[in-house]
Design an enzyme around this catalytic site. Structure first.
Site, mmCIF file in Angstrom:
data_model
loop_
_atom_site.group_PDB
_atom_site.id
_atom_site.type_symbol
_atom_site.label_atom_id
_atom_site.label_comp_id
_atom_site.label_asym_id
_atom_site.label_seq_id
_atom_site.Cartn_x
_atom_site.Cartn_y
_atom_site.Cartn_z
ATOM 1 N N ASN A 107 40.958 -13.663 -32.636
ATOM 2 C CA ASN A 107 39.798 -12.832 -32.299
ATOM 3 C C ASN A 107 39.524 -12.885 -30.787
ATOM 4 O O ASN A 107 38.434 -12.542 -30.339
ATOM 5 C CB ASN A 107 38.561 -13.325 -33.051
ATOM 6 N N HIS B 131 29.879 -11.937 -43.912
ATOM 7 C CA HIS B 131 30.689 -13.145 -43.750
ATOM 8 C C HIS B 131 30.190 -14.317 -44.604
ATOM 9 O O HIS B 131 29.000 -14.409 -44.915
ATOM 10 C CB HIS B 131 30.642 -13.551 -42.272
ATOM 11 N N LYS C 29 34.921 -15.438 -30.032
ATOM 12 C CA LYS C 29 35.818 -14.297 -30.242
ATOM 13 C C LYS C 29 36.064 -13.641 -28.870
ATOM 14 O O LYS C 29 36.744 -14.245 -28.064
ATOM 15 C CB LYS C 29 35.220 -13.402 -31.321
ATOM 16 N N SER D 75 34.608 -7.856 -40.178
ATOM 17 C CA SER D 75 35.732 -8.644 -39.679
ATOM 18 C C SER D 75 37.032 -8.401 -40.422
ATOM 19 O O SER D 75 38.098 -8.617 -39.867
ATOM 20 C CB SER D 75 35.388 -10.126 -39.754
ATOM 21 N N GLU E 10 26.741 -6.747 -40.647
ATOM 22 C CA GLU E 10 27.556 -6.968 -39.447
ATOM 23 C C GLU E 10 27.674 -5.636 -38.727
ATOM 24 O O GLU E 10 27.608 -4.580 -39.365
ATOM 25 C CB GLU E 10 28.958 -7.470 -39.845
ATOM 26 N N HIS F 53 32.165 -9.551 -34.015
ATOM 27 C CA HIS F 53 33.409 -8.886 -33.582
ATOM 28 C C HIS F 53 33.154 -7.752 -32.589
ATOM 29 O O HIS F 53 34.092 -7.089 -32.166
ATOM 30 C CB HIS F 53 34.198 -8.410 -34.806
ATOM 31 N N ASP G 183 24.903 -9.194 -37.294
ATOM 32 C CA ASP G 183 25.923 -10.136 -36.839
ATOM 33 C C ASP G 183 26.934 -9.343 -36.012
ATOM 34 O O ASP G 183 27.688 -8.526 -36.538
ATOM 35 C CB ASP G 183 26.573 -10.783 -38.069
HETATM 36 C C1 LIG Z 1 31.170 -11.858 -38.979
HETATM 37 C C2 LIG Z 1 31.253 -13.296 -38.641
HETATM 38 N N1 LIG Z 1 30.120 -14.019 -38.531
HETATM 39 C C3 LIG Z 1 30.155 -15.325 -38.238
HETATM 40 C C4 LIG Z 1 31.354 -15.984 -38.040
HETATM 41 C C5 LIG Z 1 31.334 -17.448 -37.749
HETATM 42 O O1 LIG Z 1 31.429 -17.670 -36.400
HETATM 43 P P1 LIG Z 1 32.085 -19.025 -35.830
HETATM 44 O O2 LIG Z 1 33.563 -18.848 -35.979
HETATM 45 O O3 LIG Z 1 31.622 -19.103 -34.428
HETATM 46 O O4 LIG Z 1 31.574 -20.145 -36.672
HETATM 47 C C6 LIG Z 1 32.548 -15.279 -38.126
HETATM 48 C C7 LIG Z 1 33.822 -15.992 -37.901
HETATM 49 O O5 LIG Z 1 34.864 -15.670 -38.311
HETATM 50 C C8 LIG Z 1 32.510 -13.899 -38.441
HETATM 51 O O6 LIG Z 1 33.626 -13.189 -38.566
#
Ligand SMILES: Cc1ncc(COP(=O)(O)O)c(C=O)c1O
Length: 358
Positions: free
Chosen positions: A12, A99, A206, A149, A145, A177, A174
């Site tokens: 990412n 997520h 990311k 992702s 989101e 990405h 969120d």
């Molecule tokens: C949409 C989303 N939120 C939160 C996270 C979690 O973030 P972190 O990897 O910093 O714990 C991810 C990680 O893959 C994600 O894709």
């Protein structure tokens, strides 16, 4: 777990910052000016460092929000947000594709939770109406989101924000990405939404190439999380050195039009080359190639890896049953020749011309 061999079609690290000279330079300079590596304690005890506070002030300004709070990961931030803010008697409506960390938060929290069909604003509106009709009187929280992702598609944020405003609901976006990649200076896709009832989460691991996450929103939200968020109170504060790295990363992405142009050139080339193989239309850097069958997906991923392309297969439960896929991530760590070579190899593996199609 496997290593990180082959051309990067899996990370990412969209802008290619994680291993960049510019970020290394910023961390070296931070060490030289005496920024410590460890924080030594919780933010509420001795762990609070001026690097955290400087980062939060700069992040709030960068994202155009009243306040920001730095967490050690996006996972911890989502767990704290959803585990702490919604109260008993409230309703959390979440997009069915959010997520795992959002699910973790909802499990910790006390509010009622309901899944809503992916990106379906009418379904969100209907779910609120149903709940109110059945006597639901608390606050509604809408958790989505901005860029999903595993599917790489973008949420209808303006419509969701309008719904949230009309219902006096809070919209939690969120931006994991999208941060660094989308919006003016990489501020994300939620940058233009009305700020009053909006909370955004910007992960730093990311496109920013670092680690941690910044939650931005009204100052009262930050105060509440600092005083009630168990992930803030009962956890060692993030590394001040990492906070310094994130400060630098924010400056780099703010001035990073060239990085984004380079990324979007690669995305356009990848989408054009991979569309004939079944990558659905879209615009983002995440290209899902849904093969459906778990075993076949992992076999194709394995064959790509053996050929020097680091493409990962994603299986249920990370994605819904029957939708195992190759998640092809486009980053500035590859060039146009790598993308053309990947498309050629995939065509061989999946195409009818292959003598042994997988
Ligand atoms: C949409 C989303 N939120 C939160 C996270 C979690 O973030 P972190 O990897 O910093 O714990 C991810 C990680 O893959 C994600 O894709």
């Amino acid at each position: 777990m496997i290593g990180r061999d082959g051309a990067d079609f899996a990370s990412n690290d969209y802008l290619g910052l994680a291993d960049s000279a510019v970020l290394r330079g910023a961390v070296t300079a931070a060490l030289a000016r005496g920024v410590p590596i460890g924080s030594g304690g919780s933010r509420l005890l001795r762990g609070n460092h001026r690097e955290h506070e400087a980062l939060e002030a700069e992040a709030a300004a960068f994202f155009g929000r009243e306040s920001a709070l730095y967490f050690s990961s996006g996972y911890a931030a989502n767990a704290a947000l959803l585990g702490t803010l919604p109260q008993r008697g409230d309703l959390v409506l979440f997009d069915e594709l959010v997520h795992a960390s959002a699910h973790e938060g909802m499990k910790l929290g006390r509010a009622e939770t309901r899944a809503v069909a992916h990106n379906d604003v009418a379904a969100f509106a209907a779910a609120i109406a149903d709940w109110r009709r059945a006597g639901g009187a608390g606050r509604v929280w809408i958790a989505v989101e901005s860029l999903y992702s595993m599917d790489g598609d973008i949420a209808p944020l303006a419509e969701l924000a309008a719904l949230a405003q009309g219902e006096e609901a809070i919209l939690l976006v969120d931006e994991a990405h999208a941060t660094g990649v989308y919006g003016p200076q990489g501020q994300g896709l939620a940058h233009a939404l009305p700020p009053a009832n909006l909370i955004t989460l910007h992960t730093c691991g990311k496109a920013l190439g670092c680690e941690g996450a910044l939650v931005t929103g009204p100052a009262i939200v930050r105060d509440f999380l600092v005083n009630r968020g168990r992930a803030v109170i009962f956890s060692t504060a993030p590394s001040p050195l990492m906070a310094a790295a994130v400060r630098a990363a924010l400056r780099i992405v703010a001035e990073g039009e060239g990085l984004r142009t380079a990324l979007f050139d690669r995305i356009a080339a990848a989408r054009q080359a991979l569309a004939p193989l079944g990558v659905p239309p879209g615009e983002s850097q995440v290209l899902p190639l849904i093969l459906g069958d778990d075993v076949r997906t992992m076999a194709v991923a394995g064959a790509l890896q053996a050929g020097g392309f680091d493409v990962r297969g994603i299986r249920p439960p990370t994605v819904p049953a029957g939708t195992a896929r190759l998640r092809i991530s486009i980053t500035n760590n590859v060039d146009l020749a790598d993308i053309a070579a990947l498309a050629a190899r995939l065509t061989e593996l999946l195409g009818e011309r292959s003598s042994t199609p997988l």
